[in-house]
Write a protein that holds these residues in place. Structure first.
Motif, PDB file in Angstrom:
ATOM      1  N   SER A 181       0.824  -1.202   0.000  1.00 43.38           N
ATOM      2  CA  SER A 181       0.000   0.000   0.000  1.00 43.38           C
ATOM      3  C   SER A 181       0.862   1.257   0.000  1.00 43.38           C
ATOM      4  CB  SER A 181      -0.917  -0.002   1.234  1.00 43.38           C
ATOM      5  OG  SER A 181      -1.471   1.269   1.464  1.00 43.38           O
ATOM      6  N   GLY A 182       0.653   2.119  -0.997  1.00 43.79           N
ATOM      7  CA  GLY A 182       1.372   3.377  -1.033  1.00 43.79           C
ATOM      8  C   GLY A 182       1.033   4.267   0.144  1.00 43.79           C
ATOM      9  N   SER A 183      -0.231   4.289   0.550  1.00 44.41           N
ATOM     10  CA  SER A 183      -0.635   5.100   1.701  1.00 44.41           C
ATOM     11  C   SER A 183       0.013   4.596   2.982  1.00 44.41           C
ATOM     12  CB  SER A 183      -2.161   5.087   1.842  1.00 44.41           C
ATOM     13  OG  SER A 183      -2.761   5.788   0.775  1.00 44.41           O
ATOM     14  N   LEU A 184       0.174   3.283   3.078  1.00 44.78           N
ATOM     15  CA  LEU A 184       0.855   2.725   4.245  1.00 44.78           C
ATOM     16  C   LEU A 184       2.293   3.257   4.315  1.00 44.78           C
ATOM     17  CD1 LEU A 184       1.391   0.778   6.578  1.00 44.78           C
ATOM     18  CD2 LEU A 184       1.724  -1.047   4.896  1.00 44.78           C
ATOM     19  N   LEU A 185       2.968   3.321   3.187  1.00 41.22           N
ATOM     20  CA  LEU A 185       4.333   3.835   3.181  1.00 41.22           C
ATOM     21  C   LEU A 185       4.365   5.315   3.553  1.00 41.22           C
ATOM     22  CD1 LEU A 185       5.811   2.022   0.053  1.00 41.22           C
ATOM     23  CD2 LEU A 185       5.929   1.360   2.455  1.00 41.22           C
TER      24      LEU A 185
END
Length: 314
Positions: A181-185
């Motif tokens: 997940s990009g948002s997680l990063l």
């Protein structure tokens, strides 16, 4: 030749991908697998190169328009444009909602993110093979990278434009990888809340400008948004390609590293909540029931998505 219904279907699939990309723990790449466009997306992205970009740009001259149209078709430009419009629409809407939730109910919101991340890690580890020493080492490195960054980035990185640029490169490149997940990063890098707030401020600025109240709001929010998008473009055509090459060369070890990043990232929402509680004077004892209930809801959401996806099978 695609008709209007085909393009509408692509747009709606983009909405689904964007909605997933906007929340930590669920990957837009996973959604692309579910709705059956992952291979087409990767083929289109990897077909973009400097030569084709130059040919498309040459279309501003009448003599180059035929070749520009051919280059646009070679990279499946119509598909990328419509899909991107759907993703962008969803990201704007979801991040605006998330910004409001982080202001109103931060403990529950980060609890929901914790559940998304934890369930994602649990589901994805079923696809990870840790039988060799190198794979175990990759897993440890991934966990430590995310765990240490989660603690450091939340307090030390700040939001300078170079940091936002690099965060955009990392986050957007992750959008095309199932399970990551990009948002997680962005949460790990301490940029998620800042970028959701910046986007909300930008939209408020547009509304204010439309009402005749000036463009100060737009001007203030525009630099980090431009830096993030510029980083995203760079990341999409550099980091994403590098990760795919790593997957082709050492798939099992790379997957072990990527999935372990998710496990290490579980520290990020806990630290964010701890910081909020310290500011408000509330204790974890009183906040934990809200955090836990929201985490369960997030975990259930991921499990529901997983029932329809062959995650990491590509």
């Amino acid at each position: 030749m695609a008709d209007a219904r085909d393009w509408l279907a692509v747009y709606l699939k983009g909405l689904a991908m964007g909605s997933a990309d906007a929340v930590p723990g669920v990957s837009g790449g996973t959604i692309a697998l579910i709705v059956g466009i992952y291979e087409r997306l990767i083929a289109a992205v990897t077909a973009i190169d400097p030569d084709r970009i130059a040919r498309v740009l040459a279309g501003v001259r009448a003599s180059g328009r035929a070749d520009a149209r051919a280059a646009f078709r070679e990279v499946d430009g119509g598909f990328l444009a419509v899909l991107g419009a759907g993703i962008g629409t969803a990201v704007v809407l979801v991040l605006s909602l998330v910004d409001a939730l982080l202001s109103a109910v931060p403990v529950a919101t980060y609890g929901f993110f914790f559940g998304l991340i934890a369930a994602s890690a649990f589901v994805l580890y079923g696809a990870v093979d840790l039988e060799t020493t190198s794979r175990k080492a990759a897993a440890v490195c991934g966990f430590l990278a995310a765990f240490l960054a989660s603690g450091y980035a939340a307090t030390a990185l700040g939001h300078a434009l170079p940091v936002v640029f690099v965060s955009g490169a990392i986050a957007v490149s992750a959008m095309v990888l199932p399970g990551l997940s990009g948002s997680l990063l962005l949460v790990v890098l301490g940029q998620y809340e800042f970028m959701s707030g910046t986007l909300a401020a930008f939209l408020d600025g547009i509304a204010a400008a439309a009402a005749g109240d000036g463009t100060a709001g737009i001007a203030g929010a525009l630099p980090p948004i431009v830096a993030f998008l510029a980083g995203g473009v760079v990341g999409l055509f550099t980091i994403a390609h590098a990760v795919r090459r790593a997957l082709e060369a050492a798939r099992a070890a790379t997957l072990a590293f990527l999935v372990s990043l998710i496990v290490g990232a579980l520290r990020a929402p806990v630290i964010e909540v701890s910081m909020r509680l310290a500011d408000s004077g509330e204790t974890w004892t009183s906040a934990f029931p809200r955090f836990a209930a929201a985490a369960v809801a997030g975990a259930v959401a991921v499990i529901a998505v997983d029932r329809h996806a062959g995650v990491l099978e590509y």
